[in-house]
Motif scaffolding. Structure first.
Motif, PDB file in Angstrom:
ATOM      1  N   LEU A   1       0.645  -1.173  -0.055  1.00  0.00           N
ATOM      2  CA  LEU A   1       0.011  -0.178   0.201  1.00  0.00           C
ATOM      3  C   LEU A   1       0.834   1.342  -0.299  1.00  0.00           C
ATOM      4  CD1 LEU A   1      -2.502  -0.942   3.004  1.00  0.00           C
ATOM      5  CD2 LEU A   1      -2.615  -1.604   0.594  1.00  0.00           C
ATOM      6  N   VAL A   2       0.526   2.059  -0.833  1.00  0.00           N
ATOM      7  CA  VAL A   2       1.258   3.540  -1.095  1.00  0.00           C
ATOM      8  C   VAL A   2       0.328   4.521  -0.933  1.00  0.00           C
ATOM      9  CG1 VAL A   2       2.924   4.813  -2.247  1.00  0.00           C
ATOM     10  CG2 VAL A   2       3.130   2.505  -2.396  1.00  0.00           C
ATOM     11  N   TRP A   3       0.397   5.555  -0.138  1.00  0.00           N
ATOM     12  CA  TRP A   3      -0.346   6.585   0.198  1.00  0.00           C
ATOM     13  C   TRP A   3       0.193   7.772  -0.215  1.00  0.00           C
ATOM     14  CZ3 TRP A   3      -1.384  10.519   3.706  1.00  0.00           C
ATOM     15  CH2 TRP A   3      -2.899  11.031   3.811  1.00  0.00           C
ATOM     16  N   GLY A   4      -0.679   8.658  -0.600  1.00  0.00           N
ATOM     17  CA  GLY A   4      -0.220  10.030  -0.722  1.00  0.00           C
ATOM     18  C   GLY A   4      -1.060  11.135  -1.551  1.00  0.00           C
ATOM     19  N   ASP A   5      -0.359  12.229  -2.106  1.00  0.00           N
ATOM     20  CA  ASP A   5      -1.176  13.387  -2.621  1.00  0.00           C
ATOM     21  C   ASP A   5      -0.967  13.190  -3.959  1.00  0.00           C
ATOM     22  OD1 ASP A   5      -2.248  15.566  -3.238  1.00  0.00           O
ATOM     23  OD2 ASP A   5      -1.062  16.792  -2.038  1.00  0.00           O
ATOM     24  N   PHE A   6      -2.406  13.248  -4.768  1.00  0.00           N
ATOM     25  CA  PHE A   6      -2.107  12.995  -6.134  1.00  0.00           C
ATOM     26  C   PHE A   6      -1.957  14.320  -6.852  1.00  0.00           C
ATOM     27  CE2 PHE A   6      -4.354   8.925  -6.091  1.00  0.00           C
ATOM     28  CZ  PHE A   6      -3.645   8.148  -6.648  1.00  0.00           C
ATOM     29  N   ASN A   7      -2.047  15.477  -6.038  1.00  0.00           N
ATOM     30  CA  ASN A   7      -1.765  16.806  -6.538  1.00  0.00           C
ATOM     31  C   ASN A   7      -0.479  17.276  -6.545  1.00  0.00           C
ATOM     32  OD1 ASN A   7      -4.403  17.445  -7.105  1.00  0.00           O
ATOM     33  ND2 ASN A   7      -5.006  18.804  -5.593  1.00  0.00           N
ATOM     34  N   ASN A   8       0.301  16.424  -5.668  1.00  0.00           N
ATOM     35  CA  ASN A   8       1.922  16.901  -5.717  1.00  0.00           C
ATOM     36  C   ASN A   8       2.509  15.934  -6.771  1.00  0.00           C
ATOM     37  OD1 ASN A   8       4.450  16.822  -5.108  1.00  0.00           O
ATOM     38  ND2 ASN A   8       4.515  16.213  -2.940  1.00  0.00           N
ATOM     39  N   LYS A   9       3.096  16.589  -7.981  1.00  0.00           N
ATOM     40  CA  LYS A   9       3.558  15.669  -8.921  1.00  0.00           C
ATOM     41  C   LYS A   9       4.770  14.942  -8.617  1.00  0.00           C
ATOM     42  CE  LYS A   9       0.089  16.781 -11.417  1.00  0.00           C
ATOM     43  NZ  LYS A   9      -0.695  16.003 -11.176  1.00  0.00           N
ATOM     44  N   ASN A  10       5.535  15.165  -7.686  1.00  0.00           N
ATOM     45  CA  ASN A  10       6.538  14.381  -7.464  1.00  0.00           C
ATOM     46  C   ASN A  10       6.105  13.303  -6.213  1.00  0.00           C
ATOM     47  OD1 ASN A  10       8.187  15.934  -8.746  1.00  0.00           O
ATOM     48  ND2 ASN A  10       8.056  17.520  -7.383  1.00  0.00           N
ATOM     49  N   SER A  11       5.020  13.228  -5.977  1.00  0.00           N
ATOM     50  CA  SER A  11       5.037  12.049  -4.849  1.00  0.00           C
ATOM     51  C   SER A  11       4.883  10.690  -5.366  1.00  0.00           C
ATOM     52  CB  SER A  11       3.413  12.404  -4.095  1.00  0.00           C
ATOM     53  OG  SER A  11       2.472  12.326  -4.846  1.00  0.00           O
ATOM     54  N   LYS A  12       5.053   9.886  -4.628  1.00  0.00           N
ATOM     55  CA  LYS A  12       5.140   8.360  -4.827  1.00  0.00           C
ATOM     56  C   LYS A  12       3.854   7.888  -5.503  1.00  0.00           C
ATOM     57  CE  LYS A  12       7.480   6.876  -1.216  1.00  0.00           C
ATOM     58  NZ  LYS A  12       7.295   5.841   0.087  1.00  0.00           N
ATOM     59  N   VAL A  13       2.768   8.270  -4.917  1.00  0.00           N
ATOM     60  CA  VAL A  13       1.705   7.967  -5.771  1.00  0.00           C
ATOM     61  C   VAL A  13       1.280   8.539  -7.156  1.00  0.00           C
ATOM     62  CG1 VAL A  13       0.070   7.110  -4.084  1.00  0.00           C
ATOM     63  CG2 VAL A  13       0.104   9.393  -4.315  1.00  0.00           C
ATOM     64  N   SER A  14       1.801   9.871  -7.361  1.00  0.00           N
ATOM     65  CA  SER A  14       1.459  10.477  -8.676  1.00  0.00           C
ATOM     66  C   SER A  14       2.562   9.663  -9.559  1.00  0.00           C
ATOM     67  CB  SER A  14       2.068  11.907  -8.664  1.00  0.00           C
ATOM     68  OG  SER A  14       1.254  12.667  -7.883  1.00  0.00           O
ATOM     69  N   ASN A  15       3.791   9.282  -9.308  1.00  0.00           N
ATOM     70  CA  ASN A  15       4.661   8.727 -10.198  1.00  0.00           C
ATOM     71  C   ASN A  15       4.276   7.221 -10.287  1.00  0.00           C
ATOM     72  OD1 ASN A  15       6.582  10.773 -10.242  1.00  0.00           O
ATOM     73  ND2 ASN A  15       7.743  10.054  -8.546  1.00  0.00           N
ATOM     74  N   LEU A  16       3.521   6.859  -9.379  1.00  0.00           N
ATOM     75  CA  LEU A  16       3.015   5.395  -9.810  1.00  0.00           C
ATOM     76  C   LEU A  16       1.979   5.490 -10.660  1.00  0.00           C
ATOM     77  CD1 LEU A  16       3.291   3.468  -6.458  1.00  0.00           C
ATOM     78  CD2 LEU A  16       4.389   2.592  -8.564  1.00  0.00           C
ATOM     79  N   ALA A  17       0.984   6.302 -10.497  1.00  0.00           N
ATOM     80  CA  ALA A  17      -0.241   6.490 -11.379  1.00  0.00           C
ATOM     81  C   ALA A  17       0.162   6.876 -12.723  1.00  0.00           C
ATOM     82  CB  ALA A  17      -1.161   7.773 -10.944  1.00  0.00           C
ATOM     83  N   GLU A  18       1.339   7.676 -12.816  1.00  0.00           N
ATOM     84  CA  GLU A  18       1.823   8.167 -14.063  1.00  0.00           C
ATOM     85  C   GLU A  18       2.466   6.955 -14.760  1.00  0.00           C
ATOM     86  OE1 GLU A  18       2.991  10.736 -17.131  1.00  0.00           O
ATOM     87  OE2 GLU A  18       1.610  11.224 -15.454  1.00  0.00           O
TER      88      GLU A  18
ATOM     89  N   SER B   1     -14.845   6.979 -10.565  1.00  0.00           N
ATOM     90  CA  SER B   1     -13.499   7.669 -10.709  1.00  0.00           C
ATOM     91  C   SER B   1     -13.059   7.425  -9.275  1.00  0.00           C
ATOM     92  CB  SER B   1     -13.493   8.939 -11.271  1.00  0.00           C
ATOM     93  OG  SER B   1     -14.347   9.798 -10.862  1.00  0.00           O
ATOM     94  N   PRO B   2     -12.662   6.205  -8.619  1.00  0.00           N
ATOM     95  CA  PRO B   2     -11.977   6.236  -7.288  1.00  0.00           C
ATOM     96  C   PRO B   2     -10.580   6.874  -7.145  1.00  0.00           C
ATOM     97  CG  PRO B   2     -12.568   3.919  -8.363  1.00  0.00           C
ATOM     98  CD  PRO B   2     -12.739   5.103  -9.457  1.00  0.00           C
ATOM     99  N   ASN B   3     -10.318   7.160  -5.911  1.00  0.00           N
ATOM    100  CA  ASN B   3      -8.854   7.659  -5.831  1.00  0.00           C
ATOM    101  C   ASN B   3      -7.789   6.386  -5.569  1.00  0.00           C
ATOM    102  OD1 ASN B   3      -8.797  10.304  -6.394  1.00  0.00           O
ATOM    103  ND2 ASN B   3     -10.136  10.923  -4.682  1.00  0.00           N
ATOM    104  N   VAL B   4      -8.230   5.237  -5.521  1.00  0.00           N
ATOM    105  CA  VAL B   4      -7.511   4.277  -5.069  1.00  0.00           C
ATOM    106  C   VAL B   4      -7.080   3.316  -6.449  1.00  0.00           C
ATOM    107  CG1 VAL B   4      -7.531   1.944  -3.725  1.00  0.00           C
ATOM    108  CG2 VAL B   4      -8.412   3.947  -2.894  1.00  0.00           C
ATOM    109  N   ILE B   5      -5.850   3.207  -6.649  1.00  0.00           N
ATOM    110  CA  ILE B   5      -5.432   2.482  -7.897  1.00  0.00           C
ATOM    111  C   ILE B   5      -4.848   1.422  -7.512  1.00  0.00           C
ATOM    112  CG2 ILE B   5      -3.558   2.530  -9.827  1.00  0.00           C
ATOM    113  CD1 ILE B   5      -3.969   5.720  -9.724  1.00  0.00           C
TER     114      ILE B   5
END
Lengths: 201, 250
Positions: free
Chosen positions: B190-207, B230-234
């Motif tokens: 499980l990785v958790w974080g802020d999708f609005n922060n483009k450098n966060s782990k979750v943003s990178n994984l989503a990208e 449109s869930p916020n869990v990937i």
């Protein structure tokens, strides 16, 4: 019977009984209604009505005089309520903190001898809580003190915004309703967050 | 933290089904103890649960695990059906449940396709030995109201408050900020974080893992995406060399 000679009939015993019961019932009903009305108004305001000494503040196990400590001696609120600038609860001081002074000060005073008894017995003082918010409200003192402290020059001026002038109270009582509307009004006036999860989680 | 959009990435490939997240969540959030009785009545409360699926025939059986928690949908089906606005979307992208507003209609749970909302059918009870382990930062929910995963909002509040006080920045993926399930996961599934922060782990994984412009090149998917919640869990799907070829992406 001559026409016009009208006489009120004497009521029978049963009638007297029924009327009497109705009358007493009505009186009791009126009193109960008044008490209920006062209760509803009190609940609505969030504070007991300030009549007949209803909002006097509870009797504490030791009649601690805030007047002496704050007004006469000029002690800061944070000297005793130490956690207020750090965490959620303002915290009531340990008996040991009182004893730093009262080991030597206040011989012969009845209340202080009570305090010394508590200290020697090692039991905590069962203070009666005056201010309480419901369990689903997470009120935290620290950010409030931090925010208003900048405005009013330190924690001391801040406390009385919600708690009133405790330094002049013989018995501490609640002065603000501290209901949600009260909180939200102040949050709006100070640009504080009003999202529900600010306090409720 | 008003500009945040909290979300989670769950790597199903890393999940071993150990249930550490479930236990962590129960103790962090004062979730009542689920007895056998309550399980049999299908009224157990688990804000996060690990679903287990069997794949294959004996003796070639494989256990598949998938942790399921509130998906904090952007278009949450639970929100519009609440008659008292007890559940709504806050400005941090979270679907929140306000206990003191809830009147217990259970419409939201009926409308949730993920079955992650739980109703308190009873007053919660703890054995005397456990009453002191309750988390003081979290409300103990009483009978008759709905509850669900909050992304441990009490930790977000406490951490941002303390960061404010000490004048420091909160780093991405800080333990003090992350939900209990994320902190307890031994394989970091499980990785958790802020999708609005483009450098966060979750943003990178989503990208990296989600499809972009129709081309699907990663393992990422959202649960029951076709419902349009449109869930916020990937979720990142399992890597399995021996799995049968499926027609997943036609």
């Amino acid at each position: 019977m001559i026409p016009g000679d009208f006489q009120i009939r004497k009521p029978s015993r049963i009638q007297v009984l029924i009327l009497g019961i109705l009358g007493i019932g009505g009186l009791v009903g009126a009193v109960v209604g008044l008490v209920l009305g006062a209760f509803v108004i009190t609940a609505w305001l969030g504070l007991p009505l300030d009549v007949f000494g209803l909002n006097e503040g509870p009797e504490q196990p030791i009649a601690f005089p805030h007047t002496t400590h704050v007004k006469s001696l000029g002690m800061d609120c944070t000297f005793c309520h130490r956690n207020v600038t750090v965490g959620a609860a303002a915290s009531v001081p340990a008996v040991g903190l009182c004893m730093t002074c009262h080991k030597t000060i206040g011989d012969g005073n009845e209340e202080i001898s009570k305090l010394r008894d508590y200290h020697s017995s090692g039991l905590p003082i069962n203070w009666v809580r005056v201010h309480r918010v419901p369990d689903h409200v997470n009120f935290i003192h620290e950010p409030h003190i931090r925010h208003f402290g900048e405005k009013y020059g330190g924690p001391a001026g801040t406390c009385q915004l919600c708690h009133g002038d405790v330094g002049r109270m013989v018995k501490v009582k609640q002065v603000r309703s501290l209901k949600m509307g009260d909180c939200v009004d102040c949050h709006k006036a100070n640009d504080a967050p009003t999202d529900c999860t600010t306090c409720h989680y | 933290m008003a500009d945040a959009k909290w979300g989670m990435v769950i790597d199903v490939d890393k999940c071993t089904g150990c249930q550490a997240c479930v236990v962590a969540c129960q103790s962090e959030n004062n979730v009542p103890i689920n007895t056998e009785d309550i399980f049999n009545q299908r009224r157990a409360i688990e804000w996060i649960r690990v679903e287990r699926y069997w794949e294959g025939e004996f003796p070639d059986v494989k256990a598949r695990f998938i942790p399921v928690l509130c998906q904090h949908c952007d278009d949450a089906p639970c929100e519009p059906v609440c008659p008292v606005f007890a559940t709504y979307h806050n400005n941090e992208g979270m679907n929140v449940q306000i206990y003191n507003r809830c009147i217990g209609t259970r419409f939201c749970a009926n409308n949730c396709p993920y079955h992650v909302r739980y109703f308190n059918f009873w007053e919660p009870e703890w054995p005397d030995t456990l009453t002191h382990q309750l988390n003081p930062d979290v409300t103990v929910r009483s009978r008759g109201i709905m509850e669900k995963c909050t992304f441990c909002v009490q930790r977000i509040r406490r951490t941002s408050r303390e960061a404010d006080r000490d004048g420091r920045e909160i780093e991405d993926g800080a333990r003090e900020l992350s939900p209990a399930c994320v902190n307890s996961c031994p394989t970091s599934a499980l990785v958790w974080g802020d999708f609005n922060n483009k450098n966060s782990k979750v943003s990178n994984l989503a990208e990296k893992e989600m499809s972009h412009n129709g081309s699907h090149h990663g393992r990422g998917y959202k649960m029951m995406e076709n419902l349009g919640t449109s869930p916020n869990v990937i979720y990142l799907k399992k890597i399995d060399k021996h799995a049968k070829e499926t027609v997943a992406h036609e």
